[in-house]
Write an enzyme that holds these catalytic residues in place. Structure first.
Site, PDB file in Angstrom:
ATOM      1  N   CYS A 112      73.778 -16.871 109.414  1.00 56.21           N
ATOM      2  CA  CYS A 112      73.636 -16.944 110.685  1.00 56.21           C
ATOM      3  C   CYS A 112      73.264 -17.345 111.534  1.00 56.21           C
ATOM      4  O   CYS A 112      72.799 -18.363 112.625  1.00 56.21           O
ATOM      5  CB  CYS A 112      72.940 -15.888 111.169  1.00 56.21           C
ATOM      6  SG  CYS A 112      73.231 -13.990 110.271  1.00 56.21           S
ATOM      7  N   HIS A 250      68.390 -16.692 117.433  1.00 63.89           N
ATOM      8  CA  HIS A 250      69.607 -15.474 116.537  1.00 63.89           C
ATOM      9  C   HIS A 250      69.191 -14.303 116.927  1.00 63.89           C
ATOM     10  O   HIS A 250      68.123 -13.492 116.600  1.00 63.89           O
ATOM     11  CB  HIS A 250      69.483 -15.812 114.559  1.00 63.89           C
ATOM     12  CG  HIS A 250      70.564 -14.997 114.125  1.00 63.89           C
ATOM     13  ND1 HIS A 250      72.105 -14.489 114.773  1.00 63.89           N
ATOM     14  CD2 HIS A 250      70.026 -14.320 112.712  1.00 63.89           C
ATOM     15  CE1 HIS A 250      72.105 -13.818 113.534  1.00 63.89           C
ATOM     16  NE2 HIS A 250      70.815 -13.414 112.941  1.00 63.89           N
ATOM     17  N   ASN A 280      74.429  -8.139 116.215  1.00 63.32           N
ATOM     18  CA  ASN A 280      73.863  -9.337 114.808  1.00 63.32           C
ATOM     19  C   ASN A 280      75.861  -9.499 114.531  1.00 63.32           C
ATOM     20  O   ASN A 280      75.907  -9.097 113.729  1.00 63.32           O
ATOM     21  CB  ASN A 280      73.768  -9.014 113.700  1.00 63.32           C
ATOM     22  CG  ASN A 280      73.112 -10.020 112.996  1.00 63.32           C
ATOM     23  OD1 ASN A 280      73.698 -11.306 113.446  1.00 63.32           O
ATOM     24  ND2 ASN A 280      72.579 -10.016 112.215  1.00 63.32           N
TER      25      ASN A 280
HETATM   26  N1  COA Z   1      69.373   5.812 110.792  1.00 67.70           N
HETATM   27  C1  COA Z   1      68.704   6.876 110.864  1.00 67.70           C
HETATM   28  N2  COA Z   1      67.739   6.834 109.087  1.00 67.70           N
HETATM   29  C2  COA Z   1      67.428   5.237 109.238  1.00 67.70           C
HETATM   30  C3  COA Z   1      68.712   4.517 108.860  1.00 67.70           C
HETATM   31  C4  COA Z   1      69.368   5.223 109.632  1.00 67.70           C
HETATM   32  N3  COA Z   1      70.466   3.486 110.605  1.00 67.70           N
HETATM   33  N4  COA Z   1      68.112   3.599 108.689  1.00 67.70           N
HETATM   34  C5  COA Z   1      67.172   3.636 107.525  1.00 67.70           C
HETATM   35  N5  COA Z   1      66.709   5.089 108.071  1.00 67.70           N
HETATM   36  C6  COA Z   1      65.972   5.644 107.470  1.00 67.70           C
HETATM   37  C7  COA Z   1      65.584   5.700 106.354  1.00 67.70           C
HETATM   38  O1  COA Z   1      65.697   6.086 105.306  1.00 67.70           O
HETATM   39  C8  COA Z   1      63.807   5.725 106.286  1.00 67.70           C
HETATM   40  O2  COA Z   1      63.750   6.860 106.243  1.00 67.70           O
HETATM   41  P1  COA Z   1      62.975   7.781 105.237  1.00 67.70           P
HETATM   42  O3  COA Z   1      61.263   6.789 106.239  1.00 67.70           O
HETATM   43  O4  COA Z   1      62.988   8.594 105.454  1.00 67.70           O
HETATM   44  O5  COA Z   1      62.726   7.400 104.191  1.00 67.70           O
HETATM   45  C9  COA Z   1      63.529   5.382 107.948  1.00 67.70           C
HETATM   46  O6  COA Z   1      64.798   5.600 108.268  1.00 67.70           O
HETATM   47  C10 COA Z   1      62.986   3.822 107.320  1.00 67.70           C
HETATM   48  O7  COA Z   1      63.785   3.208 106.967  1.00 67.70           O
HETATM   49  P2  COA Z   1      62.997   1.283 106.510  1.00 67.70           P
HETATM   50  O8  COA Z   1      64.689   0.863 105.972  1.00 67.70           O
HETATM   51  O9  COA Z   1      62.374   1.620 105.250  1.00 67.70           O
HETATM   52  O10 COA Z   1      62.745   0.270 107.627  1.00 67.70           O
HETATM   53  P3  COA Z   1      62.969  -0.731 108.271  1.00 67.70           P
HETATM   54  O11 COA Z   1      61.546  -0.221 109.191  1.00 67.70           O
HETATM   55  O12 COA Z   1      62.805  -1.326 107.172  1.00 67.70           O
HETATM   56  O13 COA Z   1      63.753  -1.408 109.762  1.00 67.70           O
HETATM   57  C11 COA Z   1      66.255  -2.189 109.584  1.00 67.70           C
HETATM   58  C12 COA Z   1      65.363  -1.308 108.447  1.00 67.70           C
HETATM   59  C13 COA Z   1      67.357  -3.121 108.438  1.00 67.70           C
HETATM   60  C14 COA Z   1      65.774  -2.590 111.202  1.00 67.70           C
HETATM   61  C15 COA Z   1      65.223  -3.895 109.807  1.00 67.70           C
HETATM   62  O14 COA Z   1      64.638  -3.750 108.032  1.00 67.70           O
HETATM   63  C16 COA Z   1      65.566  -4.906 109.782  1.00 67.70           C
HETATM   64  O15 COA Z   1      66.256  -5.122 111.246  1.00 67.70           O
HETATM   65  N6  COA Z   1      66.022  -5.905 109.192  1.00 67.70           N
HETATM   66  C17 COA Z   1      65.748  -7.096 109.407  1.00 67.70           C
HETATM   67  C18 COA Z   1      67.233  -7.132 108.750  1.00 67.70           C
HETATM   68  C19 COA Z   1      68.447  -8.449 109.583  1.00 67.70           C
HETATM   69  O16 COA Z   1      68.075  -8.329 110.948  1.00 67.70           O
HETATM   70  N7  COA Z   1      69.462  -8.971 109.109  1.00 67.70           N
HETATM   71  C20 COA Z   1      70.049  -9.678 109.148  1.00 67.70           C
HETATM   72  C21 COA Z   1      69.249 -10.846 109.424  1.00 67.70           C
HETATM   73  S1  COA Z   1      70.075 -12.379 109.905  1.00 67.70           S
END
Ligand code: COA
Length: 327
Positions: A112, A250, A280
């Site tokens: 990215c 980004h 993204n």
């Molecule tokens: N829809 C519904 N629920 C979802 C889900 C989805 N798409 N993805 C995960 N969940 C659930 C999980 O199972 C979890 O449930 P639980 O509490 O019952 O176990 C809960 O939501 C929280 O999930 P988690 O993975 O811990 O969430 P998070 O706070 O880490 O957020 C992202 C997830 C992906 C939004 C976040 O980590 C993020 O944006 N990270 C950066 C990623 C990024 O930008 N990558 C590219 C970089 S260039």
């Protein structure tokens, strides 16, 4: 040494739009969850166009905006995580498509942060006088490397391309740029290509050539590195955020940008955001955002902007730019 200016921009995204509601028919998710956790509402998804097709359309628009002929381009760099092929480089396919017969063309792989890396490399060629006019492109068809059964990742990404034309001259445009990598954190965001499988190696039966990610680690890295990159580039050039018209991060997650704003005690309106419509788009995101700002005439000559990227590698980089396009 020459100075380097941006003289035109362009972008293109596939016409097909996929909403969060459509995604919720594929995986166990909802519009409410995706919007509240990421800010993303929809993304463009290719119906067959490949990365070079998107890159070509963005490039043609940028050439038109800069009023430059393809033959006058002597350097083409495409940044992509999802190139068409191993060989040839996507940049060579774009070169062929647009007829940039006098260019050297190659790709860079910096996930990215790819557009910032491409900008950084092009600047070195232009400053030294080795080349005169560069076409740099961030282009992705991430939909072909996303695991459409993994709700942790498939909700985040979209397809698109953004391009800019750079020219060597005497007037300052790019004030400062830096790029860096932290390879020790490479495992947090990966997309393998092909397995090592030959007469001497059996290959891995669990091999998957799709994106996987430790979302929490990337999130923490992003907030920290964006804030420190902005602070660093401001300090090194004796600027404050008050001198900056827009910061273009980004476009990965609205919550990441909100936390950066809070950390820097900044004005939220200075941070350009369009991720709700694109998701993204990796290497394309900053270039698409810059082109949208250019098209909407949000920038006038003399305005200062900061571009900040972060992503797989892990990589990061920032550039402080004086806008020189007069619309
Ligand atoms: N829809 C519904 N629920 C979802 C889900 C989805 N798409 N993805 C995960 N969940 C659930 C999980 O199972 C979890 O449930 P639980 O509490 O019952 O176990 C809960 O939501 C929280 O999930 P988690 O993975 O811990 O969430 P998070 O706070 O880490 O957020 C992202 C997830 C992906 C939004 C976040 O980590 C993020 O944006 N990270 C950066 C990623 C990024 O930008 N990558 C590219 C970089 S260039």
């Amino acid at each position: 040494m020459n100075e380097v200016q941006i003289i035109g921009t362009g972008s293109y995204a596939p016409l097909n739009i996929m909403t969060n509601h459509q995604l919720s028919e594929l995986v166990d998710t909802s519009d409410e969850w995706i919007v509240s956790m990421t800010g993303i509402k929809e993304r463009h998804i290719s119906q067959g166009e490949n990365t070079s097709d998107l890159a070509t359309k963005a490039a043609l628009e940028a050439l038109k905006d800069a009023n430059v002929k393809a033959e006058d381009i002597d350097l083409i760099i495409v940044a992509s995580t999802s190139p068409d092929q191993f060989v040839p480089a996507t940049a060579c396919l774009v070169q062929g498509n647009i007829g940039a017969v006098n260019a050297m063309a190659f790709d860079v792989s910096a996930a990215c942060t790819g557009f910032i890396f491409a900008l950084n490399i092009a600047i070195q060629f232009l400053k030294t006088g080795e080349r005169t006019r560069a076409l740099i492109i961030g282009a992705e068809v991430l939909s072909k490397i996303v695991d459409w059964t993994d709700r942790n990742t498939c909700i985040l990404f979209g397809d698109g391309a953004g391009a800019a034309i750079l020219e060597a001259g005497t007037k300052k445009g790019i004030i400062s740029i830096n790029s860096a990598s932290q390879g020790q954190k490479a495992r947090f965001l990966t997309c393998p290509t092909v397995d090592v499988k030959n007469t001497f190696a059996k290959g891995n039966k669990d091999f998957k050539s799709t994106i996987s990610m430790d979302g929490k680690e990337i999130f923490k890295f992003a907030v920290k590195i964006i804030a420190s990159s902005i602070n660093r580039i401001l300090k090194e050039n004796n600027y404050t955020l008050d001198d900056i018209k827009y910061v273009v991060c980004h476009q990965a997650n609205a919550r990441i940008i909100d936390l950066v704003v809070r950390r820097l005690k900044a004005d939220k309106n200075k941070f350009f955001v369009n991720l709700e419509r694109y998701g993204n788009t990796s290497a394309a995101s900053i270039a698409i955002a810059m082109d949208e700002m250019n098209k909407k005439k949000l920038l006038k000559a003399g305005d200062k902007i900061i571009l900040v990227g972060f992503g797989g590698g892990l990589t990061y980089g920032a550039s402080l730019i004086e806008w020189t396009i007069n619309k």
